[in-house]
Design a protein around this motif. Structure first.
Motif, PDB file in Angstrom:
ATOM      1  N   ALA A  96       0.834  -1.276   0.053  1.00  0.00           N
ATOM      2  CA  ALA A  96       0.148   0.009  -0.122  1.00  0.00           C
ATOM      3  C   ALA A  96       0.814   1.157   0.030  1.00  0.00           C
ATOM      4  CB  ALA A  96      -0.991  -0.187   1.245  1.00  0.00           C
ATOM      5  N   SER A  97       1.988   1.433   0.709  1.00  0.00           N
ATOM      6  CA  SER A  97       2.650   2.531   0.940  1.00  0.00           C
ATOM      7  C   SER A  97       3.817   2.627  -0.233  1.00  0.00           C
ATOM      8  CB  SER A  97       3.745   2.467   2.125  1.00  0.00           C
ATOM      9  OG  SER A  97       2.928   2.274   3.435  1.00  0.00           O
ATOM     10  N   LYS A  98       4.150   1.520  -0.935  1.00  0.00           N
ATOM     11  CA  LYS A  98       4.888   1.613  -2.233  1.00  0.00           C
ATOM     12  C   LYS A  98       4.214   2.017  -3.397  1.00  0.00           C
ATOM     13  CE  LYS A  98       8.236  -2.074  -1.177  1.00  0.00           C
ATOM     14  NZ  LYS A  98       9.334  -1.188  -0.975  1.00  0.00           N
ATOM     15  N   PHE A  99       2.763   1.727  -3.481  1.00  0.00           N
ATOM     16  CA  PHE A  99       1.997   2.278  -4.622  1.00  0.00           C
ATOM     17  C   PHE A  99       1.748   3.915  -4.242  1.00  0.00           C
ATOM     18  CE2 PHE A  99       1.717  -2.003  -5.821  1.00  0.00           C
ATOM     19  CZ  PHE A  99       1.827  -2.006  -6.994  1.00  0.00           C
ATOM     20  N   LEU A 100       1.265   4.168  -3.056  1.00  0.00           N
ATOM     21  CA  LEU A 100       1.327   5.477  -2.732  1.00  0.00           C
ATOM     22  C   LEU A 100       2.372   6.342  -3.028  1.00  0.00           C
ATOM     23  CD1 LEU A 100      -0.465   7.689  -1.361  1.00  0.00           C
ATOM     24  CD2 LEU A 100       0.303   7.028   0.742  1.00  0.00           C
ATOM     25  N   ALA A 148      -0.490  -2.693  -9.967  1.00  0.00           N
ATOM     26  CA  ALA A 148      -1.557  -2.848  -8.869  1.00  0.00           C
ATOM     27  C   ALA A 148      -0.892  -3.788  -7.535  1.00  0.00           C
ATOM     28  CB  ALA A 148      -3.248  -3.170  -9.076  1.00  0.00           C
ATOM     29  N   PRO A 149      -1.354  -3.592  -6.543  1.00  0.00           N
ATOM     30  CA  PRO A 149      -0.808  -4.306  -5.476  1.00  0.00           C
ATOM     31  C   PRO A 149      -1.463  -5.845  -5.661  1.00  0.00           C
ATOM     32  CG  PRO A 149      -1.530  -2.466  -4.313  1.00  0.00           C
ATOM     33  CD  PRO A 149      -2.055  -2.276  -5.972  1.00  0.00           C
ATOM     34  N   PRO A 150      -0.395  -6.741  -5.084  1.00  0.00           N
ATOM     35  CA  PRO A 150      -1.166  -8.238  -5.244  1.00  0.00           C
ATOM     36  C   PRO A 150      -2.207  -8.385  -4.357  1.00  0.00           C
ATOM     37  CG  PRO A 150       0.860  -8.289  -4.013  1.00  0.00           C
ATOM     38  CD  PRO A 150       0.841  -6.593  -4.422  1.00  0.00           C
ATOM     39  N   PRO A 151      -3.146  -9.345  -4.801  1.00  0.00           N
ATOM     40  CA  PRO A 151      -4.073  -9.889  -3.668  1.00  0.00           C
ATOM     41  C   PRO A 151      -3.632 -10.153  -2.636  1.00  0.00           C
ATOM     42  CG  PRO A 151      -4.035 -11.277  -5.654  1.00  0.00           C
ATOM     43  CD  PRO A 151      -3.073 -10.317  -5.848  1.00  0.00           C
ATOM     44  N   ALA A 152      -4.508 -10.040  -1.359  1.00  0.00           N
ATOM     45  CA  ALA A 152      -4.018 -10.457  -0.268  1.00  0.00           C
ATOM     46  C   ALA A 152      -3.812 -11.665  -0.081  1.00  0.00           C
ATOM     47  CB  ALA A 152      -5.240 -10.340   0.780  1.00  0.00           C
ATOM     48  N   ALA A 164      -6.000  -0.139   0.002  1.00  0.00           N
ATOM     49  CA  ALA A 164      -6.302  -1.004   1.109  1.00  0.00           C
ATOM     50  C   ALA A 164      -5.257  -2.069   1.685  1.00  0.00           C
ATOM     51  CB  ALA A 164      -7.562  -1.735   1.052  1.00  0.00           C
ATOM     52  N   PRO A 165      -4.536  -1.869   2.781  1.00  0.00           N
ATOM     53  CA  PRO A 165      -3.284  -2.889   3.073  1.00  0.00           C
ATOM     54  C   PRO A 165      -3.915  -4.398   2.853  1.00  0.00           C
ATOM     55  CG  PRO A 165      -4.175  -1.844   4.812  1.00  0.00           C
ATOM     56  CD  PRO A 165      -5.097  -1.290   3.871  1.00  0.00           C
ATOM     57  N   ALA A 166      -3.135  -5.134   2.079  1.00  0.00           N
ATOM     58  CA  ALA A 166      -3.299  -6.514   2.282  1.00  0.00           C
ATOM     59  C   ALA A 166      -3.196  -7.095   3.472  1.00  0.00           C
ATOM     60  CB  ALA A 166      -2.006  -7.025   1.309  1.00  0.00           C
TER      61      ALA A 166
END
Length: 192
Positions: free
Chosen positions: A56-60, A101-105, A184-186
């Motif tokens: 989440a932080s890396k993408f932000l 995009a972030p990977p799924p949880a 949303a954080p994984a």
């Protein structure tokens, strides 16, 4: 260091920087980076070094650097591997061009689940410092349009060429990300 267990990372890091060079100015921000404060935090800096430890932080950071027009060095580490990419917004491939995009949880274990070899963090951190210095001095070739992958088990570095994605949701021809938003954080990124 062992005495730092339980301390805020920002306090421990500031202390280490000041011990190495007492003449350096260290500004600390003891708060979570969010869409609401990210642009203000980046404003005063010429080059951003992303050492965050969750998706989440890396993408932000990547999105905020894009909107602020700030060049940055991304790094990620897990177990015995590390990766590095330097981005010049609107001129080179961005983080989302490569990862979208972030990977799924649950798709990628967290550092606390899989572990991180401290030496890998040291190698990748030194490479990020070199990227920042090269940028600030205007010397050498930055790791733009290349993802540098370090495999400590094989003592091997390899570069994977990447290019701007015309369909990138951030920097593509028709971006769908037009403002900062908190990912949303994984589940694996949440503190337990």
């Amino acid at each position: 260091a062992t005495p730092d267990i339980g301390r805020a990372k920002v306090d421990s890091a500031a202390e280490k920087f000041r011990a190495i060079n007492p003449d350096v100015t260290v500004r600390t921000y003891r708060e979570r980076l969010t869409a609401a404060n990210a642009l203000a935090r980046l404003r005063d800096y010429d080059f951003i070094v992303d050492g965050t430890d969750n998706f989440a932080s890396k993408f932000l950071v990547a999105d905020a650097c894009h909107f602020a027009g700030k060049p940055y060095s991304h790094a990620g580490i897990l177990r015995f591997e590390g990766q590095l990419l330097t981005v010049r917004p609107c001129a080179t491939a961005c983080y989302r061009c490569v990862f979208n995009a972030p990977p799924p949880a649950g798709a990628v274990p967290s550092c606390s689940q899989a572990g991180v070899l401290g030496a890998v963090a040291g190698v990748v951190g030194a490479l990020q410092a070199a990227e920042a210095l090269k940028f600030l001095l205007g010397q050498g070739e930055l790791l733009t349009n290349s993802l540098l992958i370090y495999d400590a088990l094989r003592a091997d570095f390899r570069k994977v060429r990447v290019k701007r994605n015309p369909l990138c949701p951030l920097c593509g021809a028709a971006p769908t990300i037009t403002e900062l938003q908190d990912e949303a954080p994984a589940a694996c990124d949440l503190k337990r």
